[in-house]
Design an enzyme around this catalytic site. Structure first.
Site, PDB file in Angstrom:
ATOM      1  N   ALA A  63     -27.017 -62.271 -66.633  1.00  0.00           N
ATOM      2  CA  ALA A  63     -26.440 -62.732 -67.888  1.00  0.00           C
ATOM      3  C   ALA A  63     -26.127 -61.500 -68.732  1.00  0.00           C
ATOM      4  O   ALA A  63     -26.687 -60.424 -68.487  1.00  0.00           O
ATOM      5  CB  ALA A  63     -27.448 -63.616 -68.610  1.00  0.00           C
ATOM      6  N   GLY A 102     -29.133 -63.773 -63.545  1.00  0.00           N
ATOM      7  CA  GLY A 102     -28.138 -64.840 -63.493  1.00  0.00           C
ATOM      8  C   GLY A 102     -27.079 -64.613 -62.426  1.00  0.00           C
ATOM      9  O   GLY A 102     -26.469 -65.570 -61.934  1.00  0.00           O
ATOM     10  N   GLU A 105     -28.705 -65.800 -59.363  1.00  0.00           N
ATOM     11  CA  GLU A 105     -28.823 -67.260 -59.498  1.00  0.00           C
ATOM     12  C   GLU A 105     -27.481 -67.937 -59.202  1.00  0.00           C
ATOM     13  O   GLU A 105     -27.440 -69.016 -58.611  1.00  0.00           O
ATOM     14  CB  GLU A 105     -29.314 -67.617 -60.904  1.00  0.00           C
ATOM     15  CG  GLU A 105     -30.764 -67.196 -61.125  1.00  0.00           C
ATOM     16  CD  GLU A 105     -31.220 -67.404 -62.553  1.00  0.00           C
ATOM     17  OE1 GLU A 105     -30.719 -66.664 -63.437  1.00  0.00           O
ATOM     18  OE2 GLU A 105     -32.046 -68.297 -62.787  1.00  0.00           O
ATOM     19  N   GLU A 125     -35.686 -60.776 -64.678  1.00  0.00           N
ATOM     20  CA  GLU A 125     -35.820 -61.273 -66.045  1.00  0.00           C
ATOM     21  C   GLU A 125     -37.191 -60.982 -66.655  1.00  0.00           C
ATOM     22  O   GLU A 125     -37.320 -60.795 -67.866  1.00  0.00           O
ATOM     23  CB  GLU A 125     -35.567 -62.788 -66.085  1.00  0.00           C
ATOM     24  CG  GLU A 125     -34.096 -63.194 -65.944  1.00  0.00           C
ATOM     25  CD  GLU A 125     -33.638 -63.362 -64.506  1.00  0.00           C
ATOM     26  OE1 GLU A 125     -34.324 -62.866 -63.588  1.00  0.00           O
ATOM     27  OE2 GLU A 125     -32.585 -63.990 -64.298  1.00  0.00           O
TER      28      GLU A 125
HETATM   29  C1  3H9 Z   1     -30.478 -63.126 -67.025  1.00  0.00           C
HETATM   30  O1  3H9 Z   1     -29.721 -62.977 -66.126  1.00  0.00           O
HETATM   31  C2  3H9 Z   1     -30.929 -64.446 -67.565  1.00  0.00           C
HETATM   32  C3  3H9 Z   1     -30.590 -65.614 -66.656  1.00  0.00           C
HETATM   33  O2  3H9 Z   1     -31.618 -65.821 -65.726  1.00  0.00           O
HETATM   34  C4  3H9 Z   1     -30.500 -66.913 -67.405  1.00  0.00           C
HETATM   35  C5  3H9 Z   1     -29.432 -67.111 -68.392  1.00  0.00           C
HETATM   36  C6  3H9 Z   1     -29.428 -68.470 -68.979  1.00  0.00           C
HETATM   37  N1  3H9 Z   1     -26.047 -57.293 -69.784  1.00  0.00           N
HETATM   38  O3  3H9 Z   1     -28.480 -49.599 -66.210  1.00  0.00           O
HETATM   39  P1  3H9 Z   1     -27.193 -48.881 -66.273  1.00  0.00           P
HETATM   40  C7  3H9 Z   1     -25.170 -52.252 -69.286  1.00  0.00           C
HETATM   41  S1  3H9 Z   1     -31.149 -61.781 -67.846  1.00  0.00           S
HETATM   42  C8  3H9 Z   1     -25.425 -56.450 -70.617  1.00  0.00           C
HETATM   43  O4  3H9 Z   1     -27.157 -47.604 -67.003  1.00  0.00           O
HETATM   44  P2  3H9 Z   1     -27.248 -48.424 -63.439  1.00  0.00           P
HETATM   45  C9  3H9 Z   1     -26.164 -51.189 -69.687  1.00  0.00           C
HETATM   46  O5  3H9 Z   1     -26.679 -51.428 -70.965  1.00  0.00           O
HETATM   47  C10 3H9 Z   1     -30.391 -60.382 -67.066  1.00  0.00           C
HETATM   48  N2  3H9 Z   1     -25.289 -55.122 -70.365  1.00  0.00           N
HETATM   49  O6  3H9 Z   1     -26.542 -48.683 -64.830  1.00  0.00           O
HETATM   50  C11 3H9 Z   1     -25.299 -49.946 -69.617  1.00  0.00           C
HETATM   51  O7  3H9 Z   1     -24.515 -49.913 -70.778  1.00  0.00           O
HETATM   52  P3  3H9 Z   1     -24.108 -48.524 -71.433  1.00  0.00           P
HETATM   53  C12 3H9 Z   1     -31.021 -60.061 -65.770  1.00  0.00           C
HETATM   54  C13 3H9 Z   1     -25.794 -54.660 -69.234  1.00  0.00           C
HETATM   55  O8  3H9 Z   1     -26.172 -48.217 -62.473  1.00  0.00           O
HETATM   56  C14 3H9 Z   1     -24.371 -50.239 -68.438  1.00  0.00           C
HETATM   57  O9  3H9 Z   1     -24.379 -51.651 -68.283  1.00  0.00           O
HETATM   58  N3  3H9 Z   1     -30.452 -58.841 -65.231  1.00  0.00           N
HETATM   59  C15 3H9 Z   1     -26.459 -55.488 -68.335  1.00  0.00           C
HETATM   60  O10 3H9 Z   1     -28.322 -47.392 -63.587  1.00  0.00           O
HETATM   61  C16 3H9 Z   1     -24.807 -49.585 -67.156  1.00  0.00           C
HETATM   62  O11 3H9 Z   1     -26.168 -49.918 -66.914  1.00  0.00           O
HETATM   63  C17 3H9 Z   1     -30.984 -57.635 -65.478  1.00  0.00           C
HETATM   64  O12 3H9 Z   1     -31.986 -57.513 -66.130  1.00  0.00           O
HETATM   65  C18 3H9 Z   1     -26.561 -56.870 -68.640  1.00  0.00           C
HETATM   66  N4  3H9 Z   1     -27.174 -57.735 -67.813  1.00  0.00           N
HETATM   67  O13 3H9 Z   1     -27.998 -49.773 -63.089  1.00  0.00           O
HETATM   68  C19 3H9 Z   1     -30.278 -56.470 -64.843  1.00  0.00           C
HETATM   69  N5  3H9 Z   1     -26.872 -54.736 -67.268  1.00  0.00           N
HETATM   70  O14 3H9 Z   1     -23.272 -47.819 -70.406  1.00  0.00           O
HETATM   71  C20 3H9 Z   1     -30.071 -55.410 -65.853  1.00  0.00           C
HETATM   72  C21 3H9 Z   1     -26.465 -53.490 -67.525  1.00  0.00           C
HETATM   73  O15 3H9 Z   1     -23.391 -48.934 -72.642  1.00  0.00           O
HETATM   74  N6  3H9 Z   1     -29.316 -54.280 -65.373  1.00  0.00           N
HETATM   75  N7  3H9 Z   1     -25.827 -53.422 -68.703  1.00  0.00           N
HETATM   76  O16 3H9 Z   1     -25.397 -47.821 -71.703  1.00  0.00           O
HETATM   77  C22 3H9 Z   1     -29.824 -53.359 -64.525  1.00  0.00           C
HETATM   78  O17 3H9 Z   1     -30.935 -53.448 -64.031  1.00  0.00           O
HETATM   79  C23 3H9 Z   1     -28.972 -52.154 -64.238  1.00  0.00           C
HETATM   80  O18 3H9 Z   1     -28.009 -52.071 -65.248  1.00  0.00           O
HETATM   81  C24 3H9 Z   1     -28.244 -52.151 -62.877  1.00  0.00           C
HETATM   82  C25 3H9 Z   1     -27.292 -50.939 -62.827  1.00  0.00           C
HETATM   83  C26 3H9 Z   1     -29.294 -52.036 -61.760  1.00  0.00           C
HETATM   84  C27 3H9 Z   1     -27.438 -53.392 -62.697  1.00  0.00           C
END
Ligand code: 3H9
Length: 689
Positions: A63, A102, A105, A125
């Site tokens: 999400a 998400g 999911e 999450e």
């Molecule tokens: C969810 O899904 C809830 C659902 O179950 C239910 C809903 C009803 N959203 O980490 P990076 C941005 S909760 C918005 O440096 P990497 C991040 O801030 C979500 N922004 O890259 C950064 O921005 P900036 C569950 C996001 O290559 C840029 O993207 N998912 C999100 O080292 C690059 O990120 C997670 O918790 C997001 N979801 O790693 C996964 N994700 O460039 C969260 C990233 O402005 N994300 N950004 O600083 C991660 O773990 C890592 O970003 C990922 C890439 C492994 C994907």
């Protein structure tokens, strides 16, 4: 214009490509766009199956976290996923990069999941104080059983495609670089076989879980009690997975939604989301632009093979970067290298590394006794003991040895970096890289910018930190930099309260209840009172304890007495010493009681110090102070760090309480100008007007 979701049709297979850089977060506009494309594809009689694919570096990473806490925008995840799951044509997720939260999911709501070999999936999450709120807690147990689901969802770990395949979370693995074609071929095959549309929701959880063990949920909670302590999300996850077992699918989903909505509104989740963005923000330095030259670091030199130098070295070996490690004596270098090997071997015993990997990493070390061997290093890190004279001497020598363009770094934890830089003819190449002990484990790296440090040197250090798995926080030059400066006032108040007659275990308990892994005095005993050894002209309890051989846990006695299992208990000797020292120093008994009062006393001065650090321009932003506290000395992540916590209490209330405390306990509680200014404006740290 950014394309969010677009379809193409190849031989009856509709390919919907999502394109929402950088990580294809499933934001409301993307959900709307995907819903539209899906509806069109499903309505199109030429379409026999649908493949959902992502552009860019990854499948959907979840999400859009920035949307939490705001009014929900349609379409909901539930509406979108129901359309996918109930589609009359097979829908196939084609996964590369990371399918997380998400995003995973969504894949689970599809009928099939095809993944590239290097892909990873997971439900992280929990790290945001949440649970998977779009069916993850209901579909995963149906695919892998309740026990594996509990592990996957409470750990939030990323699962490699191969393991995901063997667990049954995905259906097939395909070579990297060939995902699109492979997914289309897979879809054709499904169509040829008669358009079967298996749905995770139709699986019986009980086919995988042992029916005779309904206690798995309470067992799991009990077994992990230490790890989950203080966090709200793991219990909610356990309840949701239990609902997958106990309830029909739709009711389980409703339970999951209710638990998610509760969690997303908690201060804990707000704090953990703050930390997520703060960690990423910390790497940005406003006056160092993104196109500043990044220097290539292919080889590193480390001076000093003690605990710090050895730990620092391991970070680079782990990243595949060769290290020349230099010590003063053969004995010291042999000991340092042996400790590194022992650390790796311990990792092998835990099953987290292979024997070959140990040899590979050890093969990257060139040990030696001669600073001249550092002549080719792209970066040299000095990690000798904290003496300005010694460090200046080393930097003077390095200046003559290191090649032009090499970065010269000091691991000093409080000395004046500018004085160290002045010992060279190239202060613009000098920077502080302050690692925290154990340096191969702790994620914080304070990058200390001297008065002359050049921008490419700063930019390179920030980038390098990420490469070796650290979170960099930029600090200006001051005594103690950010994290150590923050820790000091807490200790000072703990000791003051002790002398006023507050029991040390009450002080420690308040900190542990707040979420710290241990209290102040427990920590002192763990580190060793002789190691901490403060210079003081006054009689101190610590000095007296050391004088009578009570050096801490290692001797079975320090502030506390310890039994064979290292359980602390109150010590009559310590109590006596405290009374004695207080009497000689003329301190009247005035015990503080109640957790709230104890925490105000212990932590408001930390908030105030954080404000001073900001005011002096030592830290770039409030969230950096939070990250330094969380990653540098384990401030509980679910409190969001001292300044985020202060915002949640309200700065107005903090200032008012500090003024009262100032009247009783003096200067340590005098709120700094920035704190007062923000409180007067009704603002919090890091909040714009
Ligand atoms: C969810 O899904 C809830 C659902 O179950 C239910 C809903 C009803 N959203 O980490 P990076 C941005 S909760 C918005 O440096 P990497 C991040 O801030 C979500 N922004 O890259 C950064 O921005 P900036 C569950 C996001 O290559 C840029 O993207 N998912 C999100 O080292 C690059 O990120 C997670 O918790 C997001 N979801 O790693 C996964 N994700 O460039 C969260 C990233 O402005 N994300 N950004 O600083 C991660 O773990 C890592 O970003 C990922 C890439 C492994 C994907």
């Amino acid at each position: 214009m950014t394309i969010l979701a677009a379809s193409a049709l190849t031989g009856g297979i509709a390919i919907i490509t999502l394109d929402n850089p950088p990580v294809n977060a499933l934001s409301a506009p993307l959900r709307a766009s995907l819903l539209r494309e899906l509806q069109q594809a499903l309505a199109d009689s030429a379409v026999e199956a649908v493949v959902i694919l992502c552009a860019g570096r990854t499948f959907i990473a979840g999400a859009d976290i920035t949307e939490f806490g705001k009014a929900p925008q349609p379409p909901s995840f539930a509406e979108l996923f129901a359309l996918i799951e109930q589609a009359p044509k097979p829908v196939i997720a084609a996964i590369h990069g990371t399918a997380l939260g998400g995003g995973f999911e969504l894949a689970l709501a599809c009928h099939y999941r095809v993944a590239a070999e290097t892909a990873k999936v997971g439900l992280p999450e929990v790290h945001l104080g949440l649970l998977p709120g779009a069916g993850g807690t209901q579909r995963v147990p149906r695919l892998v059983g309740a026990e594996a689901a509990l592990d996957i969802i409470t750990s939030g770990r990323q699962i490699r495609a191969k393991e995901a395949l063997s667990l049954g979370l995905i259906d097939t693995l395909v070579p990297d670089g060939n995902l699109r074609e492979s997914a289309i071929a897979f879809a054709r095959d499904v169509v040829a076989r008669g358009s079967a549309r298996p749905r995770a929701r139709d699986h019986e959880v009980w086919t995988v879980v042992d029916r005779k063990r309904p206690v798995i949920f309470s067992d799991f909670a009990a077994k992990n009690a230490r790890r989950f302590k203080g966090f709200a999300a793991p219990d909610a996850i356990i309840a949701a997975v239990q609902a997958a077992v106990d309830l029909p699918f739709e009711e389980g989903l409703a339970r999951e939604t209710a638990l998610f909505e509760h969690l997303v509104a908690t201060p804990q989740s707000a704090a953990q989301r703050h930390v997520f963005f703060a960690e990423r923000e910390a790497a940005r330095v406003p006056d160092v632009s993104a196109d500043t030259e990044i220097l290539d670091i292919r080889s590193v030199g480390v001076i000093g093979a003690g605990t710090m130098g050895g730990g620092i070295t391991m970070n680079f070996l782990n990243a595949g970067i060769p290290v020349t490690l230099v010590e003063m004596t053969q004995e010291a270098i042999d000991r340092g290298v042996a400790v590194i090997r022992r650390n790796y071997e311990a990792t092998v015993r835990k099953g987290r590394m292979s024997a070959e990997q140990v040899e590979q990493r050890m093969g990257l070390i060139s040990p030696g006794l001669d600073l001249a061997t550092l002549a080719d290093a792209d970066l040299v890190i000095e990690a000798v003991y904290e003496s300005l004279d010694v460090k200046r001497e080393i930097f003077g020598k390095l200046d003559r040895i290191a090649k032009p363009g090499a970065i010269l770094a000091s691991n000093t934890s409080f000395l004046d970096l500018n004085r160290i830089a002045e010992a060279t003819s190239r202060p613009e190449w000098v920077i502080g890289l302050h690692f925290f002990s154990p340096a191969n484990v702790m994620r914080l790296l304070e990058v200390v910018r001297g008065a002359a440090t050049a921008k490419p040197v700063v930019a390179t250090a920030m980038r390098l930190a990420k490469r070796i798995g650290k979170v960099p926080v930029l600090s200006g030059v001051c005594d103690g930099f950010i994290a150590n400066r923050l820790l000091a006032p807490r200790g000072a108040q703990a000791e003051a309260m002790m002398l006023e007659g507050t029991p040390i275990d009450a002080i420690d308990r308040a900190l542990v209840e707040y979420g710290f892994a241990m209290g102040h005095f427990q920590m002192m005993d763990l580190v060793g009172l002789d190691v901490i050894g403060r210079d003081s002209t006054e009689r101190t309890v610590m000095g007296e304890l050391v004088a009578c051989g009570r050096l801490g846990q290692k001797r079975g006695a320090g502030y506390y007495d310890y039994d064979d299992t290292r359980r602390p208990s109150e010590s009559g000797i310590t109590s006596e010493l405290i009374r004695d020292v207080a009497a000689t120093r003329g301190i009247r008994p005035d015990a503080t009681s109640g957790d709230e009062a104890l925490l105000a006393r212990l932590l408001y001065p930390v908030v105030n110090e954080g404000a001073k650090i900001l005011e002096e321009g030592i830290a770039l932003r409030a969230s950096d102070v939070d990250i330094a506290a969380i990653l540098g000395y384990n401030w509980p992540v679910y409190r969001g760090g001292p300044l985020f916590w202060a915002n949640q209490i309200g700065l107005g209330r903090i200032v008012a309480e500090m003024r009262e405390l100032e009247g009783r306990y003096g200067e340590a509680f005098c709120p700094t100008d920035l704190l007062v200014r923000l409180a007067d404006k009704g603002r919090g740290f890091g909040e714009t007007a």
